[in-house]
Write a protein that holds these residues in place. Structure first.
Motif, PDB file in Angstrom:
ATOM      1  N   LEU A 156       0.837  -1.203   0.000  1.00 34.73           N
ATOM      2  CA  LEU A 156       0.000   0.000   0.000  1.00 34.73           C
ATOM      3  C   LEU A 156       0.870   1.250   0.000  1.00 34.73           C
ATOM      4  N   GLU A 157       0.296   2.345  -0.478  1.00 31.38           N
ATOM      5  CA  GLU A 157       0.982   3.639  -0.423  1.00 31.38           C
ATOM      6  C   GLU A 157       1.057   4.108   1.026  1.00 31.38           C
ATOM      7  N   THR A 158       2.042   4.932   1.326  1.00 31.84           N
ATOM      8  CA  THR A 158       2.221   5.445   2.685  1.00 31.84           C
ATOM      9  C   THR A 158       0.966   6.139   3.201  1.00 31.84           C
ATOM     10  N   ASN A 159       0.324   6.957   2.364  1.00 31.39           N
ATOM     11  CA  ASN A 159      -0.870   7.668   2.826  1.00 31.39           C
ATOM     12  C   ASN A 159      -2.017   6.690   3.123  1.00 31.39           C
ATOM     13  N   GLN A 160      -2.106   5.574   2.393  1.00 22.17           N
ATOM     14  CA  GLN A 160      -3.126   4.561   2.685  1.00 22.17           C
ATOM     15  C   GLN A 160      -2.841   3.902   4.037  1.00 22.17           C
ATOM     16  N   LYS A 161      -1.585   3.562   4.269  1.00 24.52           N
ATOM     17  CA  LYS A 161      -1.200   2.937   5.536  1.00 24.52           C
ATOM     18  C   LYS A 161      -1.497   3.867   6.701  1.00 24.52           C
ATOM     19  N   GLN A 162      -1.183   5.143   6.527  1.00 26.04           N
ATOM     20  CA  GLN A 162      -1.460   6.125   7.580  1.00 26.04           C
ATOM     21  C   GLN A 162      -2.966   6.247   7.831  1.00 26.04           C
ATOM     22  N   TRP A 163      -3.749   6.211   6.758  1.00 25.23           N
ATOM     23  CA  TRP A 163      -5.199   6.313   6.910  1.00 25.23           C
ATOM     24  C   TRP A 163      -5.740   5.158   7.740  1.00 25.23           C
ATOM     25  N   PHE A 164      -5.274   3.937   7.433  1.00 29.85           N
ATOM     26  CA  PHE A 164      -5.732   2.783   8.218  1.00 29.85           C
ATOM     27  C   PHE A 164      -5.317   2.921   9.685  1.00 29.85           C
ATOM     28  N   MET A 165      -4.117   3.438   9.932  1.00 28.16           N
ATOM     29  CA  MET A 165      -3.673   3.627  11.318  1.00 28.16           C
ATOM     30  C   MET A 165      -4.559   4.613  12.071  1.00 28.16           C
ATOM     31  N   SER A 166      -5.127   5.566  11.354  1.00 32.18           N
ATOM     32  CA  SER A 166      -5.935   6.592  12.009  1.00 32.18           C
ATOM     33  C   SER A 166      -7.338   6.094  12.382  1.00 32.18           C
ATOM     34  N   ARG A 167      -7.726   4.935  11.880  1.00 33.84           N
ATOM     35  CA  ARG A 167      -9.063   4.403  12.165  1.00 33.84           C
ATOM     36  C   ARG A 167      -9.141   3.903  13.609  1.00 33.84           C
TER      37      ARG A 167
END
Length: 188
Positions: A156-167
């Motif tokens: 996954l792209e870094t921004n996708q990974k960060q988005w999942f972490m924010s959930r």
């Protein structure tokens, strides 16, 4: 709030995740010493270009070894997610962050409709043992554990990974994984 030495790298590790690192730079040798001295571990965080990302995972060192090339090898385990509120670089280049811990996703039982996600991860671990080698007791019955291991593995792209972490829970990850894995199964 807590202060943690930060290790920025492209590795994506979530709570319960296990990996190994090779340590050779003096600033990261100091990071290991700090992590061992206070038992708080350190923060593993990603970079987007040269900018530190907002979310990371506090990890603890569970083992260490002298590698054949003379470098220090450490085994780390993800404990909890955090958000970086502030950070600074110290004289030796070590980055230290002021972080706030985030609640981990709650454990959730695998439901019948989720079995393909768990079974696909089991298959992946069998076919590519390097992905599962650190997990002596994998928890394929916990959907959160399964989702987190998939998110660590998928490209996954870094921004996708960060988005999942924010959930705040695993629902977005489950929905995403249902789509990805169902598409893959249709191709077979």
């Amino acid at each position: 709030m807590m202060q943690l030495p930060l290790f920025p790298m492209q590795m994506y590790l979530l709570p319960g995740g296990i990996s190994k690192l090779r340590i050779f730079e003096p600033r990261y040798i100091r990071l290991v010493k700090l992590a061992m001295a206070c038992n708080d571990g350190f923060g593993l965080c990603m970079k987007n270009d040269k900018t530190l990302c907002h979310f990371g995972t506090r990890v603890i060192i569970t083992d260490f070894e002298a590698l054949p090339d003379g470098l220090l090898g450490i085994t780390i385990k993800g404990v909890e997610k955090f958000i970086i509120n502030d950070h600074w670089e110290e004289e030796d280049g070590l980055i230290v962050g002021e972080v706030a811990m985030l609640e981990n996703w709650s454990k959730s039982d695998i439901k019948f409709v989720d079995r393909d996600i768990a079974n696909s991860l089991k298959t992946l671990f069998r076919e590519y043992p390097e992905h599962g080698e650190y997990y002596q007791e994998p928890d394929f019955n916990d959907m959160t554990w399964v989702c987190q291991r998939w998110l660590e593995i998928l490209p996954l792209e870094t921004n996708q990974k960060q988005w999942f972490m924010s959930r705040v829970d695993n629902r977005a990850a489950m929905s995403f994984l249902h789509t990805v894995i169902e598409e893959e199964l249709k191709k077979r």
